[in-house]
Structure formats: C-alpha cells, structure tokens
Design a protein around this motif. Sequence first.
Motif, short mmCIF file in Angstrom:
data_model
loop_
_atom_site.label_atom_id
_atom_site.label_comp_id
_atom_site.label_asym_id
_atom_site.label_seq_id
_atom_site.Cartn_x
_atom_site.Cartn_y
_atom_site.Cartn_z
N THR A 172 0.83 -1.21 0.00
CA THR A 172 0.00 0.00 0.00
C THR A 172 0.86 1.26 0.00
O THR A 172 1.90 1.31 0.68
CB THR A 172 -0.93 0.01 1.23
OG1 THR A 172 -1.78 -1.15 1.18
CG2 THR A 172 -1.81 1.26 1.23
N VAL A 173 0.41 2.22 -0.76
CA VAL A 173 1.04 3.54 -0.79
C VAL A 173 0.04 4.55 -0.24
O VAL A 173 -1.17 4.44 -0.52
CB VAL A 173 1.46 3.92 -2.22
CG1 VAL A 173 1.92 5.36 -2.29
CG2 VAL A 173 2.58 3.01 -2.69
N TYR A 174 0.55 5.50 0.49
CA TYR A 174 -0.31 6.50 1.12
C TYR A 174 0.06 7.90 0.64
O TYR A 174 1.22 8.17 0.31
CB TYR A 174 -0.16 6.45 2.64
CG TYR A 174 -0.44 5.10 3.23
CD1 TYR A 174 0.61 4.23 3.52
CD2 TYR A 174 -1.74 4.69 3.50
CE1 TYR A 174 0.37 2.98 4.08
CE2 TYR A 174 -1.99 3.44 4.05
CZ TYR A 174 -0.93 2.60 4.33
OH TYR A 174 -1.16 1.36 4.87
N LEU A 175 -0.92 8.77 0.65
CA LEU A 175 -0.67 10.18 0.40
C LEU A 175 -1.32 10.96 1.53
O LEU A 175 -2.56 11.04 1.61
CB LEU A 175 -1.22 10.63 -0.95
CG LEU A 175 -0.92 12.09 -1.31
CD1 LEU A 175 0.59 12.26 -1.57
CD2 LEU A 175 -1.72 12.54 -2.54
N GLN A 176 -0.51 11.48 2.42
CA GLN A 176 -1.00 12.32 3.51
C GLN A 176 -1.06 13.75 3.00
O GLN A 176 -0.04 14.31 2.59
CB GLN A 176 -0.08 12.22 4.72
CG GLN A 176 -0.52 13.10 5.89
CD GLN A 176 -1.83 12.64 6.49
OE1 GLN A 176 -2.05 11.44 6.70
NE2 GLN A 176 -2.70 13.59 6.79
N MET A 177 -2.24 14.32 3.05
CA MET A 177 -2.44 15.67 2.52
C MET A 177 -2.84 16.58 3.68
O MET A 177 -3.90 16.39 4.29
CB MET A 177 -3.54 15.66 1.45
CG MET A 177 -3.27 14.69 0.31
SD MET A 177 -4.48 14.78 -1.02
CE MET A 177 -5.94 14.21 -0.16
N ASN A 178 -1.98 17.53 3.98
CA ASN A 178 -2.22 18.49 5.05
C ASN A 178 -2.35 19.89 4.47
O ASN A 178 -1.98 20.14 3.32
CB ASN A 178 -1.08 18.45 6.06
CG ASN A 178 -0.93 17.11 6.73
OD1 ASN A 178 -1.91 16.40 6.96
ND2 ASN A 178 0.30 16.73 7.05
N SER A 179 -2.87 20.78 5.27
CA SER A 179 -3.03 22.18 4.85
C SER A 179 -3.69 22.27 3.49
O SER A 179 -3.23 22.99 2.60
CB SER A 179 -1.67 22.88 4.82
OG SER A 179 -1.05 22.83 6.09
N LEU A 180 -4.77 21.54 3.35
CA LEU A 180 -5.44 21.48 2.06
C LEU A 180 -5.96 22.84 1.63
O LEU A 180 -6.36 23.68 2.46
CB LEU A 180 -6.59 20.48 2.12
CG LEU A 180 -6.17 19.01 2.07
CD1 LEU A 180 -7.30 18.10 2.54
CD2 LEU A 180 -5.73 18.63 0.67
N LYS A 181 -5.93 23.04 0.32
CA LYS A 181 -6.41 24.28 -0.28
C LYS A 181 -7.52 23.94 -1.28
O LYS A 181 -7.55 22.84 -1.82
CB LYS A 181 -5.27 24.98 -1.02
CG LYS A 181 -4.06 25.30 -0.17
CD LYS A 181 -2.95 25.91 -1.01
CE LYS A 181 -1.73 26.24 -0.17
NZ LYS A 181 -0.63 26.83 -1.00
N PRO A 182 -8.40 24.90 -1.54
CA PRO A 182 -9.46 24.63 -2.53
C PRO A 182 -8.90 24.19 -3.88
O PRO A 182 -9.53 23.36 -4.57
CB PRO A 182 -10.17 25.97 -2.64
CG PRO A 182 -9.99 26.59 -1.29
CD PRO A 182 -8.61 26.19 -0.87
#
Length: 118
Positions: free
Chosen positions: A76-86
């Motif tokens: 499995t590969v993950y993508l942690q996305m923080n400080s999301l923007k529109p």
Amino acid sequence: VQLQASGGGLAQAGGSLRLSCAASESIFSINGMGWYRQGPGKQRELVAVITSGGRTDYADSVKGRFSISKDNAKNTVYLQMNSLKPEDTAVYYCNAYRIVLGNVMNIWGQGTLVTVSS
C-alpha cells in the motif's frame, strides 16, 4: 497488478485527508508508485511519486504539505495531505509503473475524489 484507491472525500481548507492505494500483489517488483490528480478543466498532473528505493518527489504546488509513503508489507502507498487548499480539489489517481526493457509501463487505479471547501 490492480490498484484500489480510497480515502477521498470532503475537507475544509486547512484540513487533512489521507489517501490509500492498495496493490493486488507485492509492490517489490514495481519500480515506483505515485499519485496524479486531475482538477476541473485541467490536465492530469503528477502530485507525488515514491520509488522502490524510497526516493520521493513532489509537485511544487504540494511540497511541504503532502507526504507520500509506502508500506511494503501491506502493498500500500499513502498520500497524507495536510493544509489542504481549494485548488487541491481534484480526482486523485493512484499509479504504479514498471520499467521493462527501457519502456515505462503504467498501471492506473480508479480515481478518488477530493473536494476542499473554502
């Protein structure tokens, strides 16, 4: 290899989401995996990639906010996305690639929608 992406959804600006991409078999034989995205009216673009050796690379627009990682034991590969923007709103696609005799063979998972509200 088949790829199953999950984890998309709705988030507020400044929030976080984590995407997962599970491969149907061992990812040891895969040269790299990554995430692409396609926003409304835009072309598909590379977001992040991680090689079999663990080297990572990111689009400039997500550097410092997104982090790609993998768990070989779970394929499995993950993508942690923080400080999301529109502007992160897009369909995110999982990708795996093999380099065979100098040719890149791409494998795509289904997309998962990420919507970021302002």
